[in-house]
Design an enzyme around this catalytic site. Sequence first.
Site, PDB file in Angstrom:
ATOM      1  CG  ASP A  73       0.996  11.533 -37.951  1.00  0.00           C
ATOM      2  OD1 ASP A  73      -0.119  11.298 -38.454  1.00  0.00           O
ATOM      3  OD2 ASP A  73       1.439  12.693 -37.749  1.00  0.00           O
TER       4      ASP A  73
ATOM      5  CG  ASP B 189      -1.450  15.511 -42.662  1.00  0.00           C
ATOM      6  OD1 ASP B 189      -1.760  16.501 -43.334  1.00  0.00           O
ATOM      7  OD2 ASP B 189      -1.700  14.340 -43.002  1.00  0.00           O
TER       8      ASP B 189
HETATM    9  O1  M1P Z   1      -3.351  13.006 -40.544  1.00  0.00           O
HETATM   10  C1  M1P Z   1      -3.533  14.038 -39.630  1.00  0.00           C
HETATM   11  C2  M1P Z   1      -4.757  14.841 -39.893  1.00  0.00           C
HETATM   12  O2  M1P Z   1      -4.628  15.567 -41.095  1.00  0.00           O
HETATM   13  C3  M1P Z   1      -5.659  16.443 -41.329  1.00  0.00           C
HETATM   14  O3  M1P Z   1      -5.711  17.357 -40.276  1.00  0.00           O
HETATM   15  P1  M1P Z   1      -5.940  18.936 -40.358  1.00  0.00           P
HETATM   16  O4  M1P Z   1      -6.624  19.216 -41.621  1.00  0.00           O
HETATM   17  O5  M1P Z   1      -6.711  19.225 -39.117  1.00  0.00           O
HETATM   18  O6  M1P Z   1      -4.560  19.573 -40.300  1.00  0.00           O
HETATM   19  C4  M1P Z   1      -6.976  15.717 -41.379  1.00  0.00           C
HETATM   20  O7  M1P Z   1      -7.011  14.962 -42.549  1.00  0.00           O
HETATM   21  C5  M1P Z   1      -7.157  14.846 -40.171  1.00  0.00           C
HETATM   22  O8  M1P Z   1      -8.263  14.006 -40.317  1.00  0.00           O
HETATM   23  C6  M1P Z   1      -5.978  13.989 -39.966  1.00  0.00           C
HETATM   24  O9  M1P Z   1      -6.150  13.264 -38.784  1.00  0.00           O
END
Ligand code: M1P
Length: 252
Positions: free
Chosen positions: A8, A10
Amino acid sequence: MQHVLVFDVDGTLTASRRPMDGAFAAFFRQLVERYPIYLVTGSDWGKLCEQVPGDIREGVRGVFCCSGNELWHKGVALFSMSHSFPDDLSALALELVNQSRFPLRTGRHVEPRTGSLNVSVVGRNAGLAERRSYVRHDARHHEREAMIAAIEERFPDYEAHRGGEISIDISPRGWNKGRVAKELVSRHPDAQIDFFGDRISDRGNDAPLAQALREMGSHHHVQEVREPAETFAILRSRYPVNVGIQQQAGVA
Ligand code: M1P
């Protein structure tokens, strides 16, 4: 057995919506040379490019974006599965955003992506301080859980997951990161797939991929991490890639 590494983005390789740390990226480059690697993000390709350096994007075997609804390789989209969401689903998402008692709205609250809708009360334009503030609000009020329940109750053919820190991702039922497992296994039928994600528990958006891999065989490995520093530490201990480099440089 060959290892295929899947990450993954983020919260696992980078802080939410932030670029990859330099030391981690330097280590990761060596990993990319030694293992088949895939990235799986809820975000779109444009956002991924802001976070992951170009040579790493070029070196990996594939990048699944928009929760697995797009597959990119060396900057080219190999497939893209779009879906037209019903207007009343988008309207409900907006209604939930408007009902929230969180006081700040930064704009871009319902973002259409390939095969998914990203919904955020604070909005996608939130800066770091606004993000932190919403994270506290959500931890206190479990607001995203309530939004997910409301959406799935009214639209049972759709599923929703907590995205990263401030949003939820909505998709047609089954159009989630879990579908990536099939593609990975068909490309690497005899490999052990090692998946790293920070949102595996509590209906996070990494959960469907973790579950699909567990169902596909006990030789696959799922690792939940709390932050990129933990991913980095685990990778360094499990895949000591710079041993070869030290040896080449004459280091004992
Ligand atoms: O890739 C993980 C997530 O990153 C973002 O999340 P958030 O802005 O809530 O921290 C978004 O792009 C989300 O769609 C994505 O799943």
